[in-house]
Design an enzyme around this catalytic site. Structure first.
Site, PDB file in Angstrom:
ATOM      1  N   TYR A   4      -2.616  -0.904  10.316  1.00 29.58           N
ATOM      2  CA  TYR A   4      -2.569  -1.087   8.853  1.00 29.58           C
ATOM      3  C   TYR A   4      -1.223  -0.599   8.317  1.00 29.58           C
ATOM      4  CZ  TYR A   4      -4.264  -0.875   3.985  1.00 29.58           C
ATOM      5  OH  TYR A   4      -4.438  -1.066   2.638  1.00 29.58           O
ATOM      6  N   SER A  12       0.877  -1.184   0.000  1.00 27.03           N
ATOM      7  CA  SER A  12       0.000   0.000   0.000  1.00 27.03           C
ATOM      8  C   SER A  12       0.907   1.224   0.000  1.00 27.03           C
ATOM      9  CB  SER A  12      -0.848  -0.041   1.277  1.00 27.03           C
ATOM     10  OG  SER A  12      -1.318   1.229   1.641  1.00 27.03           O
TER      11      SER A  12
HETATM   12  P1  NDP Z   1     -12.044  -5.366  -0.190  1.00 24.93           P
HETATM   13  O1  NDP Z   1     -12.525  -5.103   1.197  1.00 24.93           O
HETATM   14  O2  NDP Z   1     -12.807  -4.799  -1.339  1.00 24.93           O
HETATM   15  O3  NDP Z   1     -11.893  -6.950  -0.423  1.00 24.93           O
HETATM   16  C1  NDP Z   1     -11.185  -7.705   0.513  1.00 24.93           C
HETATM   17  C2  NDP Z   1     -11.107  -9.133   0.056  1.00 24.93           C
HETATM   18  O4  NDP Z   1     -10.346  -9.864   1.025  1.00 24.93           O
HETATM   19  C3  NDP Z   1     -12.447  -9.795  -0.054  1.00 24.93           C
HETATM   20  O5  NDP Z   1     -12.424 -10.705  -1.124  1.00 24.93           O
HETATM   21  C4  NDP Z   1     -12.561 -10.527   1.280  1.00 24.93           C
HETATM   22  O6  NDP Z   1     -13.422 -11.616   1.146  1.00 24.93           O
HETATM   23  C5  NDP Z   1     -11.124 -10.948   1.520  1.00 24.93           C
HETATM   24  N1  NDP Z   1     -10.768 -11.180   2.913  1.00 24.93           N
HETATM   25  C6  NDP Z   1     -10.823 -10.306   3.949  1.00 24.93           C
HETATM   26  N2  NDP Z   1     -10.399 -10.898   5.072  1.00 24.93           N
HETATM   27  C7  NDP Z   1     -10.058 -12.178   4.727  1.00 24.93           C
HETATM   28  C8  NDP Z   1      -9.563 -13.287   5.454  1.00 24.93           C
HETATM   29  N3  NDP Z   1      -9.320 -13.205   6.773  1.00 24.93           N
HETATM   30  N4  NDP Z   1      -9.350 -14.445   4.788  1.00 24.93           N
HETATM   31  C9  NDP Z   1      -9.596 -14.537   3.464  1.00 24.93           C
HETATM   32  N5  NDP Z   1     -10.066 -13.514   2.724  1.00 24.93           N
HETATM   33  C10 NDP Z   1     -10.296 -12.355   3.354  1.00 24.93           C
HETATM   34  O7  NDP Z   1     -10.536  -4.862  -0.180  1.00 24.93           O
HETATM   35  P2  NDP Z   1      -9.650  -4.262  -1.378  1.00 24.93           P
HETATM   36  O8  NDP Z   1      -9.887  -5.007  -2.617  1.00 24.93           O
HETATM   37  O9  NDP Z   1      -9.792  -2.794  -1.357  1.00 24.93           O
HETATM   38  O10 NDP Z   1      -8.171  -4.559  -0.825  1.00 24.93           O
HETATM   39  C11 NDP Z   1      -7.448  -5.708  -1.205  1.00 24.93           C
HETATM   40  C12 NDP Z   1      -6.009  -5.540  -0.734  1.00 24.93           C
HETATM   41  O11 NDP Z   1      -5.453  -4.369  -1.309  1.00 24.93           O
HETATM   42  C13 NDP Z   1      -5.834  -5.403   0.773  1.00 24.93           C
HETATM   43  O12 NDP Z   1      -4.653  -6.030   1.182  1.00 24.93           O
HETATM   44  C14 NDP Z   1      -5.711  -3.905   0.949  1.00 24.93           C
HETATM   45  O13 NDP Z   1      -5.031  -3.560   2.119  1.00 24.93           O
HETATM   46  C15 NDP Z   1      -4.924  -3.546  -0.287  1.00 24.93           C
HETATM   47  N6  NDP Z   1      -4.996  -2.164  -0.683  1.00 24.93           N
HETATM   48  C16 NDP Z   1      -6.197  -1.596  -1.023  1.00 24.93           C
HETATM   49  C17 NDP Z   1      -6.229  -0.280  -1.432  1.00 24.93           C
HETATM   50  C18 NDP Z   1      -7.477   0.381  -1.867  1.00 24.93           C
HETATM   51  O14 NDP Z   1      -7.426   1.580  -2.164  1.00 24.93           O
HETATM   52  N7  NDP Z   1      -8.603  -0.308  -1.948  1.00 24.93           N
HETATM   53  C19 NDP Z   1      -5.009   0.549  -1.474  1.00 24.93           C
HETATM   54  C20 NDP Z   1      -3.816  -0.164  -1.081  1.00 24.93           C
HETATM   55  C21 NDP Z   1      -3.836  -1.462  -0.707  1.00 24.93           C
HETATM   56  P3  NDP Z   1     -14.555 -11.975   2.257  1.00 24.93           P
HETATM   57  O15 NDP Z   1     -15.176 -10.675   2.684  1.00 24.93           O
HETATM   58  O16 NDP Z   1     -15.482 -12.889   1.581  1.00 24.93           O
HETATM   59  O17 NDP Z   1     -13.772 -12.636   3.339  1.00 24.93           O
END
Ligand code: NDP
Length: 255
Positions: A159, A146
């Site tokens: 985070y 990130s």
């Molecule tokens: P979302 O909240 O849109 O999606 C998160 C995903 O992770 C979902 O598919 C969720 O599935 C899954 N997830 C969450 N916890 C778990 C767990 N314990 N085990 C397995 N799966 C899990 O997040 P983003 O797409 O925005 O973010 C994805 C990654 O990118 C993260 O690491 C985030 O920190 C990083 N990121 C995001 C940014 C942004 O601007 N959006 C910027 C920089 C980094 P379910 O709910 O079904 O468990």
């Protein structure tokens, strides 16, 4: 350009947290480049919907429903893949959560939950993958960092610490596993339009701040991570190791 440099046909990619958001976009991009995909998340219905959507587009999409913070569940999921004859050639450690609270009010349990989900999981899932990649003498690991791998922001201390750790975990993986033909790199997305950021997008002041602070003057779209993820998953990056590529509209480059 040599043909096939970005070709992933015959490879299988496990993308954690790929039922929605950035993980889903990267999974679809890797599939478009030819890879079979193992989708992951904790909600079976959301996972089934994502997998169904990908199959509908003609892609190979397996479902592996497990919580990345549950070490036994991670081991069991890899054992199931082994049993099904599915080898993970590419791992994208993407699953992550956000938790906003000033540090003085932050419970230790919430600190630990964010660290476990965003950092320890990448070690645990990465270790399972690497144990299988090392005997094969090849593999690609892409961790998701990130802007917070470089910068701090008030109210998101765990985070920030976890994402800083992702940068160094990526280097640690490269240090130990490069000799086995594994490339471990990371992607650092900027502010992207996903569920995780919906509250920020809906806040006019924050939305204006992101657009003003980002040289591109807009939020990123999830599919804009596809180029970097295909590059880091393919032969095009075979001598790239321990790096983090920021896909942030230029945000880290400016004050
Ligand atoms: P979302 O909240 O849109 O999606 C998160 C995903 O992770 C979902 O598919 C969720 O599935 C899954 N997830 C969450 N916890 C778990 C767990 N314990 N085990 C397995 N799966 C899990 O997040 P983003 O797409 O925005 O973010 C994805 C990654 O990118 C993260 O690491 C985030 O920190 C990083 N990121 C995001 C940014 C942004 O601007 N959006 C910027 C920089 C980094 P379910 O709910 O079904 O468990």
């Amino acid at each position: 350009m040599p043909a096939g440099l970005f070709e992933l046909t015959g490879q299988t990619a496990l993308v954690t947290g790929s039922s929605r958001g950035l993980g889903r976009a990267m999974a679809e991009g890797l599939a478009d480049a030819g890879a079979a995909i193992v989708l992951n998340g904790t909600d079976p219905d959301r996972l089934a919907a994502a997998a169904g959507g990908m199959r509908g587009r003609g892609f190979i999409a397996h479902e592996a429903c497990f919580d990345v913070t549950d070490e036994a569940a991670v081991a069991a999921a890899f054992a199931r893949l082994d049993g099904d004859g599915i080898a993970v050639d590419i791992l994208v450690n993407n699953a992550g959560i956000q938790w906003r609270q000033p540090m003085v009010d932050l419970a230790t349990a919430d600190w630990r939950r964010v660290m476990e989900t965003n950092l320890t999981s990448a070690f645990v899932v990465g270790r399972e993958a690497a144990r299988r990649m090392i005997p094969r003498g090849r593999g690609k690991i892409v961790n998701v960092g990130s802007l917070m791998s470089e910068l701090a922001r008030a109210t998101i201390a765990p985070y920030t610490v976890a994402k800083g750790g992702i940068k160094m975990l990526t280097r640690a993986m490269a240090a130990e596993w490069a000799q086995h033909g594994i490339q471990a790199n990371a992607i650092g997305p900027g502010y992207m339009l996903t569920d995780m950021n919906q509250a920020l997008v809906d806040d006019p002041a924050f939305d204006a701040w992101v657009k003003g602070r980002t040289p591109s003057r807009r939020w990123g779209r999830p599919e804009e991570l596809i180029g970097a993820s295909v590059f880091l998953a393919s032969a095009a990056s075979d001598y790239v190791n321990g790096q983090i590529i920021y896909v942030d509209g230029g945000m880290l480059a400016v004050l």
